[in-house]
Design an enzyme around this catalytic site. Structure first.
Site, PDB file in Angstrom:
ATOM      1  CD  GLU A 358      -3.150   0.752   2.159  1.00 47.38           C
ATOM      2  OE1 GLU A 358      -4.215   0.192   1.832  1.00 47.38           O
ATOM      3  OE2 GLU A 358      -2.917   1.133   3.323  1.00 47.38           O
ATOM      4  CG  HIS A 389       7.260 -29.842   4.309  1.00 49.21           C
ATOM      5  ND1 HIS A 389       7.754 -31.088   3.995  1.00 49.21           N
ATOM      6  CD2 HIS A 389       7.949 -29.434   5.412  1.00 49.21           C
ATOM      7  CE1 HIS A 389       8.685 -31.426   4.879  1.00 49.21           C
ATOM      8  NE2 HIS A 389       8.820 -30.439   5.749  1.00 49.21           N
ATOM      9  CE  LYS A 515     -11.961   3.262   0.624  1.00 48.09           C
ATOM     10  NZ  LYS A 515     -11.380   3.694   1.913  1.00 48.09           N
TER      11      LYS A 515
END
Length: 554
Positions: A358, A389, A515
């Site tokens: 950000e 793994h 938004k």
């Protein structure tokens, strides 16, 4: 510097060109050769800051590389920009704001005048209020509406109001000693809130609503649903004893039903991703107490002072930031793996994702012109040994260059003996830490593998090319102070890279349009009538399919 002032293009400077030529000279020189040419680098290319021992010798750099990177930083005036930040200059140019997360951890007797106010007094007034409140909570003096003491605090926030507290609470879980546990709700997906509240008792639950403006859509949606859950059980009058706020909007906090005496503020010079050491950390302080939280802040300050005063040649955050830039801009790396060999730091990589991506995910420089090189590192990772793994295969034998940060501790918080009785499980964990950095750097050649009797057809598959760079960060134990030191170490790396790239690392305009569009689309997907046609066929088809599957007119 203001956004109207032109910023020199760092890629057009002699310092940048010198690094480009240097890259051409050292090319793909292997770390095996680099160590052979400079056998003492494992001791010399280290720096100790506070409790952190940082080994950067396993990077594809020489001492000349370091000198050239420091020249680049000075060409970009890193030291001057650093001093401006610490002094409270408005270096967040697009929003005309100071950037003073470092003030959040200044000692009480310090003074920093910004816009006519000593902000240190303001910071400690809030810290004192937080401490007084959490003391009452932890002692049982503060009770819920039924007289029962609070046993669970639920932090409702998103972004910086969530990622930091979640990470710190998990990392410092052994310091939570007062019978108070913390939970966290961030996602507007109702599954998050429902699962969090499923086994809680409203009578012993306190909500912390963390939103600077007290208008963040996701946070207020969750807070309103949580209030309904509470009042259905205890009545409307219970809200003031079961909700507190971290905000600056007194009117909206009061309208929600929260007593504004229980509102803890912060300032516009604190960005969300830099706010865990502000009132946003209230849930953490409730769990670990004010003394441990003060130790947490002191750790930040140790690294702040190092970054502020150390010469760039021995300045850990500056060097690590410049090395990250070296890989991003000269060796083509696009990401950095963060690999804590501590399960308590399981959320550290996610926290750093917001901090770096950000901050430095920008394509426009602070003066409004386009950048001329790649910016921003993509951070990702998992705790060791889980990652071994899962994705270490790509780190060892893949075609992509992924520098890695290994973080480990000499003294464990938890430990158990091994089955064999030699050493402990923590020793086994850390043997993997050291082995992975060694194998990544030096690998294993075809000749070495063949000499072990490996069938010729299998040899190419077992070759470990090495020359994969890493930083090793080793501390004695994961304490509140050490965690603060680690966070500040990365904060100032991000700052270093942003200054060299000429970008504003403290705004985040890229999150705003989505938004706004979401608010516009909400009535479209929920209305009773036929929806308005969208401007593109993909979104239009998706909206109509969703509406149909929700039983609404398509």
């Amino acid at each position: 510097m203001t956004s109207e002032q032109s910023i020199p293009d760092i890629t057009a400077t002699p310092a940048w060109e010198a690094l480009r030529k240097h890259h051409d000279q050292i090319g793909e020189t292997h770390l095996r050769q680099i160590f052979a040419d400079d056998p003492n680098r494992g001791h010399d290319l280290t720096v100790t800051v506070g409790d952190l021992y940082i080994d950067y010798s396993k990077h594809r750099i020489t001492r000349d590389t370091i000198s050239l990177l420091v020249d680049l930083a000075r060409t970009a005036n890193l030291e001057a920009h650093r001093d401006q930040m610490f002094a409270g200059a408005h270096i967040n140019t697009s929003e005309d704001r100071a950037v003073l997360h470092t003030a959040l951890r200044l000692p009480r007797d310090a003074e920093l005048i910004v816009d006519g106010r000593n902000v240190v007094e303001d910071v400690h007034a809030v810290l004192d209020a937080m401490g007084d409140f959490t003391d009452r909570l932890r002692s049982g003096e503060w009770t819920g509406a039924t007289g029962k003491r609070i046993s669970t605090v639920v932090n409702i926030g998103i972004g910086g109001s969530d990622l930091g507290p979640v990470m710190v609470y998990q990392a410092l879980r052994h310091y939570a000693d007062a019978g108070i546990s913390a939970r966290f709700v961030s996602n507007v997906d109702p599954a998050d809130l429902i699962a969090t509240l499923a086994d809680l008792d409203p009578a012993t639950t306190l909500f912390i609503v963390a939103s600077k403006t007290f208008s963040t859509l996701e946070t207020l949606t969750n807070a309103t649903a949580a209030r309904r859950w509470l009042t259905d059980a205890l009545g409307d009058a219970a809200v003031s004893q079961h909700f507190v706020a971290v905000s600056t909007n007194r009117r909206l906090v009061d309208d929600f039903g929260i007593n504004t005496d229980n509102m803890f503020g912060f300032w516009d010079w604190v960005g969300g991703r830099y706010s865990v050491d502000s009132a946003i950390g209230l849930s953490v302080m409730a769990a670990i107490g004010r003394e441990a939280f003060a130790d947490f802040l002191s750790g930040f300050h140790i690294v702040d002072e190092h970054f502020r005063t150390a010469p760039l040649e021995s300045n850990a955050p500056a060097l690590l930031g410049l090395i990250g830039l070296w890989y991003s801009n000269f060796l083509g790396a696009q990401s950095r793996a963060v690999l804590p060999y501590s399960n308590d730091l399981a959320r550290f990589a996610a926290y750093l994702q917001q901090l770096t991506m950000e901050s430095n995910g920008k394509s426009t420089r602070a003066d409004g012109t386009a950048v001329t090189t790649d910016t921003g590192e993509i951070y990702w990772g998992e705790p060791g040994t889980n990652g071994q793994h899962a994705f270490y295969q790509l780190l060892h034998q893949g075609t992509r260059l992924v520098p890695a940060d290994f973080i480990g501790f000499s003294q464990p918080i938890d430990d158990l003996p091994t089955v064999e009785g030699t050493g402990s499980m923590h020793d086994l964990l850390m043997s993997n830490f050291f082995a992975q950095t060694q194998v990544l750097a030096f690998g294993k050649t075809a000749e070495e593998i063949a000499a072990e009797g490996t069938p010729a057809a299998v040899v190419p598959h077992k070759v470990m090319p090495g020359n994969r760079p890493s930083t090793s960060i080793l501390a004695n134990r994961l304490t509140p102070s050490v965690l603060g030191q680690l966070i500040a170490l990365y904060e100032h790396q991000v700052f270093t890279e942003g200054v060299v790239w000429g970008i504003d690392s403290f705004d985040q305009w890229g999150v705003e349009l989505g938004k706004t569009q979401a608010k516009a689309l909400l009535p479209v997907i929920t209305s009773d009538g036929s929806p308005q046609r969208q401007s593109d066929s993909s979104t239009d088809a998706l909206v109509r399919r969703y509406r149909t599957q929700r039983g609404r007119t398509g």
